[in-house]
Design a protein around this motif. Structure first.
Motif, PDB file in Angstrom:
ATOM      1  N   SER A  68     -24.374 -61.634 -25.869  1.00  0.00           N
ATOM      2  CA  SER A  68     -23.546 -62.662 -26.083  1.00  0.00           C
ATOM      3  C   SER A  68     -23.392 -62.622 -27.547  1.00  0.00           C
ATOM      4  O   SER A  68     -22.294 -63.356 -28.036  1.00  0.00           O
ATOM      5  CB  SER A  68     -24.061 -63.816 -25.608  1.00  0.00           C
ATOM      6  N   GLY A  69     -24.119 -62.168 -28.534  1.00  0.00           N
ATOM      7  CA  GLY A  69     -23.831 -62.376 -29.945  1.00  0.00           C
ATOM      8  C   GLY A  69     -24.845 -63.358 -30.442  1.00  0.00           C
ATOM      9  O   GLY A  69     -24.834 -63.658 -31.778  1.00  0.00           O
ATOM     10  N   ARG A  70     -25.682 -63.991 -29.572  1.00  0.00           N
ATOM     11  CA  ARG A  70     -26.815 -65.018 -29.997  1.00  0.00           C
ATOM     12  C   ARG A  70     -27.683 -64.523 -30.212  1.00  0.00           C
ATOM     13  O   ARG A  70     -28.285 -63.336 -30.042  1.00  0.00           O
ATOM     14  CB  ARG A  70     -26.843 -66.046 -28.840  1.00  0.00           C
ATOM     15  N   ARG A 124     -26.772 -69.972 -32.382  1.00  0.00           N
ATOM     16  CA  ARG A 124     -25.361 -69.700 -32.001  1.00  0.00           C
ATOM     17  C   ARG A 124     -24.812 -69.444 -33.518  1.00  0.00           C
ATOM     18  O   ARG A 124     -24.885 -70.266 -34.320  1.00  0.00           O
ATOM     19  CB  ARG A 124     -24.580 -70.902 -31.542  1.00  0.00           C
ATOM     20  N   HIS A 127     -19.787 -61.519 -30.774  1.00  0.00           N
ATOM     21  CA  HIS A 127     -19.818 -61.459 -29.303  1.00  0.00           C
ATOM     22  C   HIS A 127     -20.647 -60.460 -28.727  1.00  0.00           C
ATOM     23  O   HIS A 127     -20.504 -60.166 -27.507  1.00  0.00           O
ATOM     24  CB  HIS A 127     -18.540 -61.620 -28.709  1.00  0.00           C
ATOM     25  N   SER A 128     -21.300 -59.459 -29.647  1.00  0.00           N
ATOM     26  CA  SER A 128     -22.005 -58.462 -29.028  1.00  0.00           C
ATOM     27  C   SER A 128     -23.241 -58.068 -30.300  1.00  0.00           C
ATOM     28  O   SER A 128     -23.257 -58.550 -31.437  1.00  0.00           O
ATOM     29  CB  SER A 128     -21.069 -57.240 -29.002  1.00  0.00           C
ATOM     30  N   ASN A 151     -17.664 -65.180 -35.992  1.00  0.00           N
ATOM     31  CA  ASN A 151     -16.810 -64.661 -34.695  1.00  0.00           C
ATOM     32  C   ASN A 151     -17.571 -63.231 -34.387  1.00  0.00           C
ATOM     33  O   ASN A 151     -17.061 -62.112 -34.626  1.00  0.00           O
ATOM     34  CB  ASN A 151     -15.329 -64.264 -35.233  1.00  0.00           C
TER      35      ASN A 151
END
Length: 338
Positions: free
Chosen positions: A75-77, A136, A142-143, A140
């Motif tokens: 998720s990029g987290r 988080r 997301h991967s 920006n």
């Protein structure tokens, strides 16, 4: 003293990433003309010469709780591993910095995965664990690939926003008062020690691995007879300590502290009207107990300001810092055996 504390807590320094905080203490002491040296483990040793080579050592630690990046999620987290011991609930919702290998930092927030009550039915009931606490990032991404393009990798340190605040009523609220409050006390006390004719040489050991259990157990000069850990007093149900006095520890998880030193501290408090409390901490260890375990033949003691909500968003009162400082000043002026 409080201004020094503010500057110190705003320097990120989880155990293992303490060089900047050590440099801060080093500069403060060198400005006063105090001789210092860096130990191989990264700690700082300072010396205040006295009439006798028989020495005392005062230690406080600049390392704090923190975390490291354990995993970059699809998720990029980020998933974390703890540095030091604390409850995950103590850092949920906190802003943080992810410290890249190049020294730059990326901002983020620590959240439970099921943070939105509009999406997850178990937001309240979900157990907070390493499996569902995430960072988080304020970018920006997301991967995994996008996070790595930011320069973030597994093993990067994560520090927590201290949120330092002083109230009009004298309370000091912040993360990392354990143990930067005590470091600030020692740095302020140094202004007196450089002017006093000390009966015994005093060393400061500004330790940097206490939160993970092996700070303060190396580099101790051979002349040291008395080893005083200046660290927090923990408050809670069944505890005697408070936020307004100096706490004198009789026993912690390592066992009893030296009775002769404890009696000396309580006598000094009574003689000079210093507010104090004697207490026992069942889930606690200090740099002094680490030194004893390492085999050092010293008398050891533990004193410090009372800290509310230890290893969470902590609080103390200015009177507790003042009481701790005054007790240490009186102790430094006594001759061993008094």
């Amino acid at each position: 003293m409080i201004e020094t504390l503010k500057r110190l807590v705003e320097i990120p320094s989880p155990s293992g990433m303490t060089d900047e905080a050590i440099r801060f203490a080093e500069k403060e002491l060198n400005t006063l003309g105090v001789s210092t040296e860096r130990l191989h483990k990264g700690a700082l040793l300072a010396t205040f010469p006295g009439k006798s080579d028989k020495a005392r050592l005062l230690t406080a630690h600049v390392d704090t709780l923190g975390a490291m990046v354990k995993e970059i999620l699809p998720s990029g987290r980020l998933r974390l591993t703890q540095v030091g011991g604390y409850a995950w609930t103590a850092i949920e919702g906190e802003n943080c910095l992810v410290h890249r290998e190049d020294g730059e930092a990326v901002e983020g927030t620590i959240l439970v995965h099921q943070s939105s009550v509009h999406v997850y039915k178990d937001t309240n009931s979900a157990e907070r664990t390493a499996a569902n606490i995430e960072v988080r990032l304020d970018m920006n991404v997301h991967s995994v690939e996008e996070v790595r393009e930011l320069g973030i990798e597994v093993g990067d340190f994560v520090s927590f926003d201290p949120r330092f605040n002083v109230t009009q009523s004298g309370y000091i609220k912040s993360r990392h008062l354990d143990d930067k409050a005590s470091v600030a006390i020692l740095l302020d006390l140094a202004k007196d020690l450089v002017k006093l004719e000390l009966p015994h040489t005093i060393h400061y050991l500004i330790s940097n691995y206490e939160e993970v259990g092996f700070g303060g157990n190396a580099g101790i000069p051979s002349q040291v007879v008395e080893y005083i850990a200046v660290d927090m007093g923990a408050l809670g149900d069944g505890q005697h300590s408070d936020e307004y006095t100096v706490s004198i520890c009789a026993k912690d998880s390592s066992g009893p502290y030296d009775l002769t030193l404890r009696r000396q501290f309580t006598s000094l408090c009574k003689e000079h009207d210093i507010a104090y409390k004697v207490d026992i901490y069942p889930f606690y260890g200090s740099d002094a107990s680490a030194a004893i375990r390492a085999g050092y033949d010293v008398k050891h003691a533990l004193i410090g300001p009372g800290i509310e909500s230890s290893h969470s968003y902590e609080r103390t009162h200015q009177t507790s810092l003042d009481a701790t400082r005054e007790l240490l000043r009186r102790y430094a002026m006594t001759t061993m055996g008094e």
